[in-house]
Design a protein around this motif. Structure first.
Motif, PDB file in Angstrom:
ATOM      1  N   HIS A   1      14.962 -79.808   0.315  1.00  0.00           N
ATOM      2  CA  HIS A   1      14.366 -78.574   0.816  1.00  0.00           C
ATOM      3  C   HIS A   1      15.383 -77.462   0.695  1.00  0.00           C
ATOM      4  O   HIS A   1      16.568 -77.700   0.448  1.00  0.00           O
ATOM      5  N   LYS A   2      14.941 -76.244   0.896  1.00  0.00           N
ATOM      6  CA  LYS A   2      15.802 -75.081   0.705  1.00  0.00           C
ATOM      7  C   LYS A   2      17.017 -75.053   1.627  1.00  0.00           C
ATOM      8  O   LYS A   2      17.977 -74.350   1.349  1.00  0.00           O
ATOM      9  N   TYR A   3      17.006 -75.799   2.709  1.00  0.00           N
ATOM     10  CA  TYR A   3      18.136 -75.794   3.642  1.00  0.00           C
ATOM     11  C   TYR A   3      19.262 -76.734   3.211  1.00  0.00           C
ATOM     12  O   TYR A   3      20.298 -76.772   3.838  1.00  0.00           O
ATOM     13  N   TRP A   4      19.021 -77.476   2.173  1.00  0.00           N
ATOM     14  CA  TRP A   4      19.988 -78.457   1.699  1.00  0.00           C
ATOM     15  C   TRP A   4      20.922 -77.863   0.657  1.00  0.00           C
ATOM     16  O   TRP A   4      20.540 -76.980  -0.102  1.00  0.00           O
ATOM     17  N   LYS A   5      22.135 -78.396   0.619  1.00  0.00           N
ATOM     18  CA  LYS A   5      23.105 -78.059  -0.430  1.00  0.00           C
ATOM     19  C   LYS A   5      23.443 -79.333  -1.188  1.00  0.00           C
ATOM     20  O   LYS A   5      23.221 -80.434  -0.691  1.00  0.00           O
ATOM     21  N   LYS A   6      23.985 -79.173  -2.372  1.00  0.00           N
ATOM     22  CA  LYS A   6      24.351 -80.327  -3.208  1.00  0.00           C
ATOM     23  C   LYS A   6      25.262 -81.290  -2.458  1.00  0.00           C
ATOM     24  O   LYS A   6      25.117 -82.499  -2.543  1.00  0.00           O
ATOM     25  N   GLU A   7      26.220 -80.751  -1.694  1.00  0.00           N
ATOM     26  CA  GLU A   7      27.154 -81.629  -0.977  1.00  0.00           C
ATOM     27  C   GLU A   7      26.440 -82.444   0.118  1.00  0.00           C
ATOM     28  O   GLU A   7      26.892 -83.537   0.468  1.00  0.00           O
ATOM     29  N   ASP A   8      25.321 -81.932   0.641  1.00  0.00           N
ATOM     30  CA  ASP A   8      24.546 -82.696   1.620  1.00  0.00           C
ATOM     31  C   ASP A   8      23.923 -83.919   0.954  1.00  0.00           C
ATOM     32  O   ASP A   8      23.974 -85.023   1.497  1.00  0.00           O
TER      33      ASP A   8
ATOM     34  N   VAL B   1      25.556 -85.035   8.544  1.00  0.00           N
ATOM     35  CA  VAL B   1      24.866 -84.290   7.477  1.00  0.00           C
ATOM     36  C   VAL B   1      23.608 -83.633   8.043  1.00  0.00           C
ATOM     37  O   VAL B   1      23.338 -82.461   7.784  1.00  0.00           O
ATOM     38  N   ALA B   2      22.853 -84.388   8.820  1.00  0.00           N
ATOM     39  CA  ALA B   2      21.617 -83.859   9.409  1.00  0.00           C
ATOM     40  C   ALA B   2      21.910 -82.644  10.292  1.00  0.00           C
ATOM     41  O   ALA B   2      21.157 -81.667  10.280  1.00  0.00           O
ATOM     42  N   LYS B   3      22.999 -82.686  11.020  1.00  0.00           N
ATOM     43  CA  LYS B   3      23.375 -81.552  11.876  1.00  0.00           C
ATOM     44  C   LYS B   3      23.670 -80.306  11.039  1.00  0.00           C
ATOM     45  O   LYS B   3      23.305 -79.197  11.429  1.00  0.00           O
ATOM     46  N   ARG B   4      24.330 -80.501   9.897  1.00  0.00           N
ATOM     47  CA  ARG B   4      24.603 -79.355   9.008  1.00  0.00           C
ATOM     48  C   ARG B   4      23.296 -78.743   8.511  1.00  0.00           C
ATOM     49  O   ARG B   4      23.122 -77.521   8.520  1.00  0.00           O
ATOM     50  N   VAL B   5      22.380 -79.606   8.057  1.00  0.00           N
ATOM     51  CA  VAL B   5      21.087 -79.129   7.554  1.00  0.00           C
ATOM     52  C   VAL B   5      20.329 -78.435   8.681  1.00  0.00           C
ATOM     53  O   VAL B   5      19.805 -77.327   8.497  1.00  0.00           O
ATOM     54  N   LEU B   6      20.279 -79.058   9.837  1.00  0.00           N
ATOM     55  CA  LEU B   6      19.594 -78.486  10.996  1.00  0.00           C
ATOM     56  C   LEU B   6      20.169 -77.109  11.349  1.00  0.00           C
ATOM     57  O   LEU B   6      19.424 -76.189  11.677  1.00  0.00           O
TER      58      LEU B   6
ATOM     59  N   PRO C   1      21.812 -87.722  18.914  1.00  0.00           N
ATOM     60  CA  PRO C   1      22.735 -86.571  18.797  1.00  0.00           C
ATOM     61  C   PRO C   1      22.064 -85.317  18.226  1.00  0.00           C
ATOM     62  O   PRO C   1      22.404 -84.202  18.618  1.00  0.00           O
ATOM     63  N   LEU C   2      21.103 -85.499  17.325  1.00  0.00           N
ATOM     64  CA  LEU C   2      20.372 -84.341  16.777  1.00  0.00           C
ATOM     65  C   LEU C   2      19.567 -83.646  17.872  1.00  0.00           C
ATOM     66  O   LEU C   2      19.595 -82.426  17.992  1.00  0.00           O
ATOM     67  N   PHE C   3      18.855 -84.449  18.647  1.00  0.00           N
ATOM     68  CA  PHE C   3      18.009 -83.883  19.694  1.00  0.00           C
ATOM     69  C   PHE C   3      18.850 -83.218  20.781  1.00  0.00           C
ATOM     70  O   PHE C   3      18.459 -82.195  21.342  1.00  0.00           O
ATOM     71  N   GLU C   4      20.014 -83.789  21.069  1.00  0.00           N
ATOM     72  CA  GLU C   4      20.857 -83.260  22.142  1.00  0.00           C
ATOM     73  C   GLU C   4      21.553 -81.954  21.768  1.00  0.00           C
ATOM     74  O   GLU C   4      22.090 -81.279  22.646  1.00  0.00           O
ATOM     75  N   LEU C   5      21.515 -81.573  20.511  1.00  0.00           N
ATOM     76  CA  LEU C   5      22.068 -80.267  20.108  1.00  0.00           C
ATOM     77  C   LEU C   5      21.309 -79.114  20.760  1.00  0.00           C
ATOM     78  O   LEU C   5      21.846 -78.025  20.921  1.00  0.00           O
TER      79      LEU C   5
END
Length: 147
Positions: free
Chosen positions: A3-10, A26-31, A105-109
């Motif tokens: 998706h558009k929020y992703w980068k190659k390094e992800d 990685v998910a936290k970076r995308v989020l 951890p994603l939800f707790e952000l």
């Protein structure tokens, strides 16, 4: 790219991840790139729902697509599915390890503000766990009808 929020390094990091916490990083970076008022689609994958992993994933993907068409900022967990399955085999973990190591951890952000529950969510152990997390964290819940 997923998706558009992703980068190659992800994408590369997802392929190299060897644990749930590593994948969660990685998910936290995308989020973090999605913006405000992020939502998440909850529902069966491995247990309950439409009766198979393949059918359940189709339902989740359709809902994610529909919510995006409505202009919602959806965090798409489907982009992590292959890696989650690979890590499960690698670490021989339980569903609780996955839920606590990747999703909690994603939800707790605090960035995800709404959980959308697909029809039949209550037949899934994981979706029930997500519902309990929503209650614990004060995340808004919306229950969707059948497609």
């Amino acid at each position: 790219m997923p998706h558009k929020y992703w980068k190659k390094e992800d994408e590369k990091a997802v392929k190299l991840a060897r644990s749930y916490p590593e994948l969660c990083t990685v998910a936290k970076r995308v989020l973090g790139r999605i913006g405000e008022d992020v939502c998440f689609v909850c529902g069966p994958i491995t247990t309950g729902g439409a009766g198979s992993v393949k059918k359940n994933i189709v339902v989740l993907k359709r809902r994610i697509t529909l919510l995006r068409k409505e202009g919602k900022n959806v965090f798409d967990q489907m982009a992590f599915e292959k890696a989650l399955w690979r890590i499960e085999k690698l670490v021989r973990g339980s569903e609780k390890d996955l839920l606590n190591g990747f999703y909690r951890p994603l939800f707790e952000l605090g960035k995800i503000k709404t959980f959308y529950f697909v029809f039949g969510w209550e037949t899934s152990y994981g979706a029930q766990w997500e519902y309990n997390q929503a209650r614990r964290l004060g995340i808004r819940t919306v229950f969707l009808g059948k497609l």
